[in-house]
Design a protein around this motif. Sequence first.
Motif, PDB file in Angstrom:
ATOM      1  N   GLY A 159      -9.069 -17.126   7.068  1.00 11.59           N
ATOM      2  CA  GLY A 159      -7.861 -17.583   6.381  1.00 11.59           C
ATOM      3  C   GLY A 159      -6.751 -17.935   7.340  1.00 11.59           C
ATOM      4  N   ALA A 160      -5.541 -17.473   7.026  1.00 13.03           N
ATOM      5  CA  ALA A 160      -4.358 -17.822   7.807  1.00 13.03           C
ATOM      6  C   ALA A 160      -4.475 -17.328   9.241  1.00 13.03           C
ATOM      7  CB  ALA A 160      -3.117 -17.230   7.151  1.00 13.03           C
ATOM      8  N   ARG A 161      -3.856 -18.103  10.177  1.00 16.22           N
ATOM      9  CA  ARG A 161      -3.862 -17.729  11.585  1.00 16.22           C
ATOM     10  C   ARG A 161      -2.432 -17.522  12.069  1.00 16.22           C
ATOM     11  NH1 ARG A 161      -6.983 -22.072  14.888  1.00 16.22           N
ATOM     12  NH2 ARG A 161      -6.983 -20.425  16.469  1.00 16.22           N
ATOM     13  N   ASP A 162      -2.297 -16.808  13.171  1.00 13.02           N
ATOM     14  CA  ASP A 162      -0.990 -16.533  13.742  1.00 13.02           C
ATOM     15  C   ASP A 162      -0.317 -17.836  14.166  1.00 13.02           C
ATOM     16  OD1 ASP A 162       0.913 -14.456  15.069  1.00 13.02           O
ATOM     17  OD2 ASP A 162       0.469 -15.909  16.649  1.00 13.02           O
ATOM     18  N   ALA A 163       0.985 -17.967  13.865  1.00 13.98           N
ATOM     19  CA  ALA A 163       1.712 -19.199  14.157  1.00 13.98           C
ATOM     20  C   ALA A 163       1.737 -19.496  15.650  1.00 13.98           C
ATOM     21  CB  ALA A 163       3.133 -19.099  13.605  1.00 13.98           C
ATOM     22  N   GLY A 164       1.887 -18.460  16.476  1.00 18.07           N
ATOM     23  CA  GLY A 164       1.893 -18.665  17.928  1.00 18.07           C
ATOM     24  C   GLY A 164       0.581 -19.189  18.440  1.00 18.07           C
ATOM     25  N   ILE A 165      -0.513 -18.642  17.915  1.00 18.03           N
ATOM     26  CA  ILE A 165      -1.841 -19.109  18.318  1.00 18.03           C
ATOM     27  C   ILE A 165      -2.049 -20.556  17.881  1.00 18.03           C
ATOM     28  CG2 ILE A 165      -4.307 -18.773  17.933  1.00 18.03           C
ATOM     29  CD1 ILE A 165      -3.794 -15.797  17.764  1.00 18.03           C
ATOM     30  N   LEU A 166      -1.565 -20.888  16.685  1.00 14.18           N
ATOM     31  CA  LEU A 166      -1.702 -22.262  16.184  1.00 14.18           C
ATOM     32  C   LEU A 166      -0.930 -23.253  17.060  1.00 14.18           C
ATOM     33  CD1 LEU A 166      -1.428 -21.680  12.337  1.00 14.18           C
ATOM     34  CD2 LEU A 166      -3.453 -22.448  13.589  1.00 14.18           C
ATOM     35  N   GLU A 167       0.249 -22.860  17.510  1.00 12.96           N
ATOM     36  CA  GLU A 167       1.051 -23.743  18.363  1.00 12.96           C
ATOM     37  C   GLU A 167       0.342 -23.985  19.694  1.00 12.96           C
ATOM     38  OE1 GLU A 167       3.864 -26.243  19.746  1.00 12.96           O
ATOM     39  OE2 GLU A 167       3.620 -25.479  17.702  1.00 12.96           O
ATOM     40  N   GLU A 168      -0.189 -22.934  20.257  1.00 11.17           N
ATOM     41  CA  GLU A 168      -0.939 -23.078  21.510  1.00 11.17           C
ATOM     42  C   GLU A 168      -2.166 -23.957  21.317  1.00 11.17           C
ATOM     43  OE1 GLU A 168      -3.523 -20.259  24.582  1.00 11.17           O
ATOM     44  OE2 GLU A 168      -2.060 -19.343  23.219  1.00 11.17           O
ATOM     45  N   ALA A 169      -2.882 -23.750  20.184  1.00 12.40           N
ATOM     46  CA  ALA A 169      -4.077 -24.549  19.896  1.00 12.40           C
ATOM     47  C   ALA A 169      -3.712 -26.006  19.676  1.00 12.40           C
ATOM     48  CB  ALA A 169      -4.789 -23.988  18.676  1.00 12.40           C
ATOM     49  N   ALA A 170      -2.564 -26.245  19.016  1.00  5.15           N
ATOM     50  CA  ALA A 170      -2.142 -27.619  18.737  1.00  5.15           C
ATOM     51  C   ALA A 170      -1.903 -28.388  20.031  1.00  5.15           C
ATOM     52  CB  ALA A 170      -0.890 -27.613  17.879  1.00  5.15           C
ATOM     53  N   ARG A 171      -1.256 -27.762  21.011  1.00  2.00           N
ATOM     54  CA  ARG A 171      -1.021 -28.431  22.293  1.00  2.00           C
ATOM     55  C   ARG A 171      -2.329 -28.733  23.007  1.00  2.00           C
ATOM     56  NH1 ARG A 171       3.117 -24.448  22.619  1.00  2.00           N
ATOM     57  NH2 ARG A 171       1.798 -23.201  24.037  1.00  2.00           N
ATOM     58  N   ARG A 172      -3.213 -27.754  23.018  1.00  2.24           N
ATOM     59  CA  ARG A 172      -4.498 -27.949  23.699  1.00  2.24           C
ATOM     60  C   ARG A 172      -5.342 -28.999  22.987  1.00  2.24           C
ATOM     61  NH1 ARG A 172      -5.983 -22.900  23.680  1.00  2.24           N
ATOM     62  NH2 ARG A 172      -7.152 -23.022  21.750  1.00  2.24           N
ATOM     63  N   ASP A 173      -5.369 -28.949  21.660  1.00  3.45           N
ATOM     64  CA  ASP A 173      -6.187 -29.884  20.897  1.00  3.45           C
ATOM     65  C   ASP A 173      -5.626 -31.307  20.966  1.00  3.45           C
ATOM     66  OD1 ASP A 173      -7.661 -27.669  20.279  1.00  3.45           O
ATOM     67  OD2 ASP A 173      -6.856 -27.440  18.249  1.00  3.45           O
ATOM     68  N   SER A 174      -4.315 -31.428  20.983  1.00  3.82           N
ATOM     69  CA  SER A 174      -3.707 -32.757  21.064  1.00  3.82           C
ATOM     70  C   SER A 174      -4.104 -33.436  22.368  1.00  3.82           C
ATOM     71  CB  SER A 174      -2.187 -32.654  20.964  1.00  3.82           C
ATOM     72  OG  SER A 174      -1.794 -32.159  19.691  1.00  3.82           O
ATOM     73  N   TYR A 175      -4.123 -32.672  23.432  1.00  7.19           N
ATOM     74  CA  TYR A 175      -4.514 -33.222  24.732  1.00  7.19           C
ATOM     75  C   TYR A 175      -5.958 -33.724  24.693  1.00  7.19           C
ATOM     76  CZ  TYR A 175      -6.165 -33.169  29.568  1.00  7.19           C
ATOM     77  OH  TYR A 175      -6.762 -33.500  30.759  1.00  7.19           O
TER      78      TYR A 175
END
Length: 356
Positions: A159-175
């Motif tokens: 289900g839901a994930r930690d907002a900090g982890i999502l932000e880190e994942a978003a930067r890595r995935d965007s790259y």
Amino acid sequence: MQSVTYSDIPDASDIPQAGTVAHRVYAYAVHRVCIDVPTCARDLDIPPEQVEETVKDLTHLRLLLPAQGAGDEYVAVNPMSASLQLLAPYDEELRARQHALEQIRQQMHSLMPLFRSNTPEAQRDASIERIDDLNAVRGILSRLAEECQHEVITSQPGGARDAGILEEAARRDSYVLERGVRMRTLYQHTARFDQPTRAYVDRISHKGAEVRTTGSGFMRAIIYDSRTAVISLPDNPQGAALVRNPDITHFIVQAFEWAWVTAEPFNPRFDRDEVRSISDSLNQTLLRMLASGHDDKSIARQLGISPRTCQRRISELMQEIGARTRLQAGYLIREHGLVPHTDDIDFPDEPSENGE
């Protein structure tokens, strides 16, 4: 040092026992300065030849020693001193053998690295690395993302994930996405009800990522180019296992593909009808597991929700179908066909993190 063998060690039964002739003779000697065979035989009323044989045995055990200046007289010796004199040669031999055994053991053990590095099992284990430190895991994920050339597939249960982890994942995935690498991510339906997760999905979807959700549970994993997988550890949520074994990686990829085919596209924009449909799907899954006898903890893990949310949903559903107990709920679900094919349901019990 005179060589000794362990066959020379006196038997424990040779030690004077209460009631035996040897015990009587030794006790007689303890109470006197010295003894001789004729006097001892007369005072103890034992045949002289038997006393003479017993004295020889006690002398062998160092419990009697010839008196100085008198070849036919003997004095009693403290048993502690006697045991030291009797066993000293054997103790020394034992220490020498133990030292030799330890040297052999160390030399044999020194060959273990050579053996381990050249066995098929060791070569297979080399393709699986356990990492218990969270920062080390993050570093590896960043490196693998940079090296990835074709596709990243991710399965994120719970289900839901930690907002900090999502932000880190978003930067890595965007790259990764900006380099033209394909990305597919699988969530559970419950992730749709979490705003930070929807924001993350909206962000990477605009860059070309594909995201779907499913109601059942699955394993947590990230696979790069179908060759390297990072999977969760059952005993350490902060760690991960890095898998390079092609057979295991292929199995993980196939498990993802099977779940992906039946999953539904994740629309990050809030759609009331879609949310209602997903909620109904979750309720159907919950009813199936309830009818199959799963407990709250198992159901919560499979649906990716917290135990408290799971209990609340079960309570609401039981009220809707008019059940007072879980047993009655299971009966009513089956009897009225609220969920089809409940008799054939078999849900795996894979662990995942709790989430709302």
